[in-house]
Design a protein around this motif. Sequence first.
Motif, mmCIF file in Angstrom:
data_model
loop_
_atom_site.group_PDB
_atom_site.id
_atom_site.type_symbol
_atom_site.label_atom_id
_atom_site.label_comp_id
_atom_site.label_asym_id
_atom_site.label_seq_id
_atom_site.Cartn_x
_atom_site.Cartn_y
_atom_site.Cartn_z
ATOM 1 N N UNK A 129 14.938 11.788 -57.680
ATOM 2 C CA UNK A 129 15.019 11.533 -56.244
ATOM 3 C C UNK A 129 16.128 12.387 -55.653
ATOM 4 N N UNK A 130 16.171 12.450 -54.340
ATOM 5 C CA UNK A 130 17.165 13.277 -53.666
ATOM 6 C C UNK A 130 18.191 12.439 -52.910
ATOM 7 N N UNK A 131 18.229 11.140 -53.178
ATOM 8 C CA UNK A 131 19.221 10.272 -52.549
ATOM 9 C C UNK A 131 20.604 10.758 -52.964
ATOM 10 N N UNK A 132 21.451 10.964 -51.961
ATOM 11 C CA UNK A 132 22.784 11.497 -52.228
ATOM 12 C C UNK A 132 23.844 10.410 -52.069
ATOM 13 N N UNK A 133 25.096 10.803 -51.966
ATOM 14 C CA UNK A 133 26.208 9.865 -51.959
ATOM 15 C C UNK A 133 26.260 8.963 -50.723
#
Length: 129
Positions: free
Chosen positions: A74-78
């Motif tokens: 996934x590309x969920x970041x901080x």
Amino acid sequence: TKAALDKTDILYMGPGHTFYLHEHMKKSGLFDCIPSFLDRGGIYIGSSAGSIVASPDIAFIAPMDDPRPGDLDDTKALGLIDKPFVPHKDHVRMGKAAAEIAKNNPDAIVLNDNEALIIQGKKTDIIQS
């Protein structure tokens, strides 16, 4: 990773390839350690890719960084900021991509290379060098 962060007050995440950096932050466990690091008063400094991963998600940066080098589920970041962060607006090579990203993400925070975003609690400032 957590033990190393427990011994420092400042974490500098440097430039590079956003998707590759994100992948290795997750694989190393660093990604999951950053919230507690910040909760205890740690300072996060990001430059280029290191600032982009502070966004809620990194998918938006694909026009600037090819997502293929990163092996991501996934590309969920901080999520350290609540908007996409786009550096390099005035950069010779990346400025065109930054403009495209800004156009497609009107709420994005877009900075030139001589600017920095400073966040302290709920207060944000953009400073120039």
